[in-house]
Design a protein around this motif. Structure first.
Motif: not given
Lengths: 157, 301
Positions: B257-260, B269-276
């Motif tokens: 799940k996306t996280s900040v 600030t990095t938005i982590g997660g998400g699909s590839t």
């Protein structure tokens, strides 16, 4: 009233109407003119030192109006999103969300800042939702102004 | 004279009305005041967004990604500057303004200064023919000349010129032409990326970047759908939908799940997660073929 006077009166009225119509025909152009130059003058400098993606997303908005923009972001780059509105609209709110609708950034929780700097770990699409706050004035004249969203990038250091 | 004087109150009233409406809209006002060709859709949660916009990554950004992924410059993959005189319709001029803009970005990113000047001149000529004033001026050429060797400054000058182009077209109620310029740039960047990937030994990084374009292709198609009644746009959409068919089969790997997260030291600030996404060699070859076909259609218009 004689015939000549009647003719003159009719002509005067028709001239008045034509004049009014001509002037009012410029109205749509003037509405658009509100955004003219605004983005470049007020938005673009806020993007520095990021390189703009070369696109202008702007719209005339009124209190309570909202807008949404879908953007692509790539890993390995730093990004800045600037959301700027004409002062007459007050502090324009914006949220950055993932495509599932999870809020990742809300400017109203960050002192109403007009930009968001970030990078993404994985390349992905994000949505920026823009909302012009409700009008709190006490007269019936609702303000109308330009709101712009601009995006810039730079290579991750 | 007397008649003219009698018109003055009407003139005052009309001008006041215009300035009043230009500054303020009444709450009963309805209508579409979009400057950028936005539309209206119902978003998730049932809320209606009044203005929906689609943004396309710039050729500068795409060329940067391809160069960072290890591509080697090859002038042969760029559009021939001699073609510029052949583009006589606004469809051809707009699409190829995007194409030459992408080529200008590629030559600049790979530090090919002499060629950058040539592609700048091609862009300027097409912008002039489309009646876009001010975006590519003598001053732009001078600034490029003064900043030779400073890649960041050159990229800023190019992005400023394309920003001015986009702004001019949208302010002058020509958002369809603006969409075509963006489409030309995106397609040329994809084409150049696929061609450079084919000539690179270690091309996994470039192919990954080409796979990453899946989302922006969807945005581009959504943007062009707004102008499908414009000459040539349906044909262009046909090409792009064929490309989408290939991208539809590209594997999407569900991620976290996306996280900040914000690094306290660097304040990044990095938005982590998400699909590839991942693309097979066969899919890459199909994308490459489709890109070649649509690009050929554009440069020979």
């Amino acid at each position: 009233m004689d015939c000549n006077a009647l003719k003159q009166k009719k002509m005067k009225r028709s001239l008045q109407c034509s004049f009014l119509l001509i002037l009012l025909s410029f109205l749509p152009g003037m509405m658009h003119a509100q955004c003219k130059g605004f983005v470049k003058k007020s938005g673009l400098p806020k993007l520095t030192p990021f390189i703009s993606n070369g696109q202008v997303q702007s719209s005339q908005m009124r209190p309570g109006d909202n807008a949404e923009i879908v953007l692509s972001f790539f890993s390995g780059q730093d990004y800045r999103i600037v959301v700027t509105g004409q002062p007459i609209l007050g502090n324009v709110r914006f949220k950055v969300k993932d495509m599932q609708g999870n809020v990742l950034f809300n400017n109203s929780e960050s002192d109403d800042v007009d930009f968001f700097d970030f990078r993404v770990a994985n390349s992905q699409q994000l949505k920026v939702e823009v909302l012009v706050p409700a009008y709190s004035g006490d007269n019936n004249i609702v303000p109308n102004g330009c709101v712009a969203v601009i995006v810039g990038f730079k290579t991750e250091k | 004279m007397k008649n003219f004087r009698s018109l003055l109150p009407v003139a005052y009233f009309s001008l006041s009305a215009i300035f009043f409406f230009a500054a303020c809209g009444s709450s009963e006002d309805v209508g579409d005041d979009n400057d950028s060709g936005g539309n209206s859709i119902t978003t998730d949660g049932g809320k209606t967004a009044q203005n929906v916009f689609y943004s396309i990554p710039s050729p500068i950004e795409l060329a940067t990604l391809v160069q960072k992924a290890g591509a080697t410059y090859d002038t042969k993959v760029l559009n021939d500057p001699m073609n510029v005189s052949k583009y006589s319709t606004s469809l051809a001029q707009a699409l190829n303004l995007g194409v030459y803009g992408a080529d200008l970005s590629v030559t600049t990113i790979f530090d090919q200064t002499q060629e950058s000047v040539i592609y700048l001149k091609c862009s300027r000529r097409l912008a002039d023919e489309l009646g876009i004033t001010g975006a590519f001026s003598d001053n732009t050429v001078q600034r490029m000349d003064n900043n030779k060797g400073n890649r960041d400054s050159l990229l800023n000058i190019i992005s400023d010129s394309y920003f001015s182009t986009d702004e001019y077209l949208k302010e002058n109620q020509r958002p369809g032409i603006s969409a075509l310029v963006l489409a030309g740039g995106w397609i040329e960047a994809l084409y150049v990326g696929t061609q450079l990937a084919k000539s690179s030994k270690n091309n996994a990084g470039i192919i990954q970047r080409i796979a990453d374009l899946k989302g922006s292709l969807e945005n581009l198609v959504s943007l062009l759908e707004l102008y499908k009644n414009q000459e040539g746009v349906n044909e262009l959409l046909g090409h792009l939908k064929g490309l989408m068919e290939v991208y539809k089969d590209v594997q999407v790997n569900a991620g976290d799940k996306t996280s900040v997260q914000t690094d306290e030291k660097t304040n990044v600030t990095t938005i982590g997660g998400g699909s590839t996404v991942s693309m097979t060699q066969k899919q890459f070859e199909e994308v490459s073929l489709r890109a070649e076909k649509v690009r050929k259609w554009i440069v020979t218009l």
